[in-house]
Design a protein around this motif. Structure first.
Motif, PDB file in Angstrom:
ATOM      1  N   TRP A  77       0.835  -1.203   0.000  1.00 24.51           N
ATOM      2  CA  TRP A  77       0.000   0.000   0.000  1.00 24.51           C
ATOM      3  C   TRP A  77       0.869   1.253   0.000  1.00 24.51           C
ATOM      4  O   TRP A  77       0.682   2.158  -0.821  1.00 24.51           O
ATOM      5  N   ALA A  78       1.831   1.321   0.909  1.00 21.48           N
ATOM      6  CA  ALA A  78       2.697   2.490   0.980  1.00 21.48           C
ATOM      7  C   ALA A  78       3.529   2.639  -0.288  1.00 21.48           C
ATOM      8  O   ALA A  78       3.748   3.752  -0.773  1.00 21.48           O
ATOM      9  N   THR A  79       3.984   1.519  -0.837  1.00 24.68           N
ATOM     10  CA  THR A  79       4.778   1.577  -2.071  1.00 24.68           C
ATOM     11  C   THR A  79       3.959   2.137  -3.222  1.00 24.68           C
ATOM     12  O   THR A  79       4.391   3.046  -3.936  1.00 24.68           O
ATOM     13  N   ALA A  80       2.758   1.598  -3.400  1.00 24.04           N
ATOM     14  CA  ALA A  80       1.918   2.026  -4.520  1.00 24.04           C
ATOM     15  C   ALA A  80       1.460   3.471  -4.374  1.00 24.04           C
ATOM     16  O   ALA A  80       1.425   4.224  -5.362  1.00 24.04           O
ATOM     17  N   THR A  81       1.129   3.881  -3.141  1.00 29.42           N
ATOM     18  CA  THR A  81       0.598   5.236  -2.949  1.00 29.42           C
ATOM     19  C   THR A  81       1.684   6.305  -3.008  1.00 29.42           C
ATOM     20  O   THR A  81       1.365   7.499  -3.021  1.00 29.42           O
ATOM     21  N   PHE A  82       2.945   5.897  -3.008  1.00 30.48           N
ATOM     22  CA  PHE A  82       4.011   6.866  -3.292  1.00 30.48           C
ATOM     23  C   PHE A  82       4.430   6.775  -4.755  1.00 30.48           C
ATOM     24  O   PHE A  82       4.623   7.796  -5.414  1.00 30.48           O
ATOM     25  N   MET A  83       4.545   5.573  -5.270  1.00 28.65           N
ATOM     26  CA  MET A  83       5.032   5.388  -6.639  1.00 28.65           C
ATOM     27  C   MET A  83       4.092   6.000  -7.675  1.00 28.65           C
ATOM     28  O   MET A  83       4.539   6.707  -8.590  1.00 28.65           O
ATOM     29  N   ILE A  84       2.807   5.753  -7.563  1.00 30.93           N
ATOM     30  CA  ILE A  84       1.863   6.213  -8.586  1.00 30.93           C
ATOM     31  C   ILE A  84       1.831   7.746  -8.682  1.00 30.93           C
ATOM     32  O   ILE A  84       1.971   8.307  -9.778  1.00 30.93           O
ATOM     33  N   PRO A  85       1.663   8.476  -7.559  1.00 31.39           N
ATOM     34  CA  PRO A  85       1.740   9.945  -7.679  1.00 31.39           C
ATOM     35  C   PRO A  85       3.097  10.425  -8.179  1.00 31.39           C
ATOM     36  O   PRO A  85       3.163  11.364  -8.989  1.00 31.39           O
ATOM     37  N   ALA A  86       4.174   9.793  -7.719  1.00 28.72           N
ATOM     38  CA  ALA A  86       5.508  10.234  -8.136  1.00 28.72           C
ATOM     39  C   ALA A  86       5.688  10.099  -9.640  1.00 28.72           C
ATOM     40  O   ALA A  86       6.171  11.025 -10.309  1.00 28.72           O
ATOM     41  N   VAL A  87       5.295   8.962 -10.182  1.00 27.11           N
ATOM     42  CA  VAL A  87       5.490   8.708 -11.615  1.00 27.11           C
ATOM     43  C   VAL A  87       4.597   9.623 -12.454  1.00 27.11           C
ATOM     44  O   VAL A  87       5.069  10.300 -13.380  1.00 27.11           O
ATOM     45  N   PHE A  88       3.328   9.681 -12.125  1.00 23.91           N
ATOM     46  CA  PHE A  88       2.397  10.400 -12.996  1.00 23.91           C
ATOM     47  C   PHE A  88       2.481  11.918 -12.823  1.00 23.91           C
ATOM     48  O   PHE A  88       2.369  12.663 -13.809  1.00 23.91           O
ATOM     49  N   LEU A  89       2.675  12.402 -11.605  1.00 30.57           N
ATOM     50  CA  LEU A  89       2.783  13.848 -11.423  1.00 30.57           C
ATOM     51  C   LEU A  89       4.102  14.375 -11.983  1.00 30.57           C
ATOM     52  O   LEU A  89       4.139  15.457 -12.581  1.00 30.57           O
ATOM     53  N   SER A  90       5.192  13.627 -11.801  1.00 32.76           N
ATOM     54  CA  SER A  90       6.463  14.077 -12.378  1.00 32.76           C
ATOM     55  C   SER A  90       6.426  14.012 -13.898  1.00 32.76           C
ATOM     56  O   SER A  90       6.964  14.900 -14.578  1.00 32.76           O
ATOM     57  N   LEU A  91       5.788  12.981 -14.451  1.00 37.09           N
ATOM     58  CA  LEU A  91       5.649  12.902 -15.903  1.00 37.09           C
ATOM     59  C   LEU A  91       4.849  14.091 -16.430  1.00 37.09           C
ATOM     60  O   LEU A  91       5.221  14.713 -17.444  1.00 37.09           O
ATOM     61  N   GLY A  92       3.752  14.423 -15.745  1.00 36.84           N
ATOM     62  CA  GLY A  92       2.962  15.582 -16.164  1.00 36.84           C
ATOM     63  C   GLY A  92       3.766  16.863 -16.108  1.00 36.84           C
ATOM     64  O   GLY A  92       3.686  17.706 -17.012  1.00 36.84           O
ATOM     65  N   SER A  93       4.580  17.011 -15.057  1.00 34.74           N
ATOM     66  CA  SER A  93       5.417  18.199 -14.936  1.00 34.74           C
ATOM     67  C   SER A  93       6.460  18.257 -16.039  1.00 34.74           C
ATOM     68  O   SER A  93       6.720  19.314 -16.624  1.00 34.74           O
TER      69      SER A  93
END
Length: 313
Positions: A77-93
């Protein structure tokens, strides 16, 4: 669990080795073409492959190592809830930055870092935001003793420090990747800070703070208890990536760039050592874990009931 540890250490070792091979190729072999000419045909082919895919490999191996580590020590849970925002928000940026110049300045990625999403951003870039972002956040969180029930000030301080740690890495990464003889990206404007626009640094801090804040919000009831021993992998990952950028910057660029390297040491390397050392040297005691559990305001059915379950989170 043993198999996870073996896999985690394997990918960490390959990440470190591929980084060192990349440094050797960029700083020793490429400036001396006679070395390549004297290699057998197999060696020349292997070198060509390593130069074409080495940048991709070291990032992918780093991301896998950190993901396995996070799953083992924090849980899925902790892995997914950090990885998903990190990947998608940084990609958007990054997509926004390469399209409009906001928030990093006008720049573009060259070849060497893999397939480009939308023809603009290599797929490896959001992976690097994830694994270095999690590394910085865990070290800052442990160093500032952030646990469930800590004051909001301490939580925000950990987020701010983690964003600074990540931006400190960029102080050596950007010159190495955009101004050394072999470039992986380039700015399309004259940067005020050693070739980098000041807003690039603000963009790094803002992007890091954004996805880390989302992860921290989703972790607000997750008891994260990591010892100094457990934080050794994040420390190794941070130092490996710092050494990669700093070595290229110091060797390939002129003496002026010793200033951003020194800033990176002061704002990044020294704090991560302090945060790592300030963590408890061994696993928390059963009493510590039970106290941490008691501070979690969850229905009893949702609270981890044993120290082992808490550590698995």
């Amino acid at each position: 669990m043993k198999q996870l540890v073996i896999a985690e250490r394997f990918f960490l070792a390959i990440h470190v080795i591929s980084t060192l091979f990349g440094l050797a190729g960029l700083l020793i072999v490429l400036p001396n073409p006679q070395i390549i000419a004297n290699l057998p045909s197999f060696g020349q082919a292997a070198f060509g492959w390593s130069m074409a895919g080495g940048g991709v490999a070291y990032i992918v191996f780093g991301a896998i190592a950190v993901a396995l580590y996070a799953y083992r020590t924090l849980g899925w849970w902790a892995t997914a809830t950090f990885m998903i925002p990190a990947v998608f928000l940084s990609l958007g940026s990054e997509l926004l930055g390469t399209s409009t110049g906001f928030p990093f300045g006008h720049y573009q990625y060259l070849s060497g870092l893999g397939y480009k999403i939308g023809g603009l951003v290599p797929f490896t870039i959001p992976l690097s935001w994830f694994y270095m972002g999690l590394t910085c956040y865990l070290l800052a969180r442990a160093g500032l003793k952030v646990i469930v029930g800590s004051s909001w000030f301490r939580h925000w301080a950990a987020l701010a420090m983690a964003a600074i740690l990540l931006t400190a890495w960029d102080l050596v990464l950007d010159p190495a990747m955009s101004q050394a003889p072999v470039k992986f990206w380039e700015f399309q404007e004259v940067g005020e800070f050693f070739g980098m626009p000041y807003r690039n640094l603000l963009g790094w801090m803002g992007t890091a703070a954004l996805f880390m804040s989302v992860g921290a919000f989703l972790w607000r009831r997750v008891p994260v208890v990591l010892s100094r021993h457990q934080l050794t992998l994040p420390l190794i990952v941070y130092l490996t990536n710092f050494i990669f950028g700093a070595t290229i910057t110091v060797v390939s660029l002129d003496a002026r760039f010793l200033f951003p390297v020194s800033l990176s040491v002061g704002l990044g390397v020294i704090p991560v050592f302090v945060f790592w050392w300030s963590a408890k040297p061994t696993l928390a005691t059963v009493e510590d874990l039970q106290n941490t559990q008691a501070s979690v305001d969850l229905p009893r059915s949702e609270v981890p009931r044993t120290p082992a379950e808490i550590l698995a989170k």
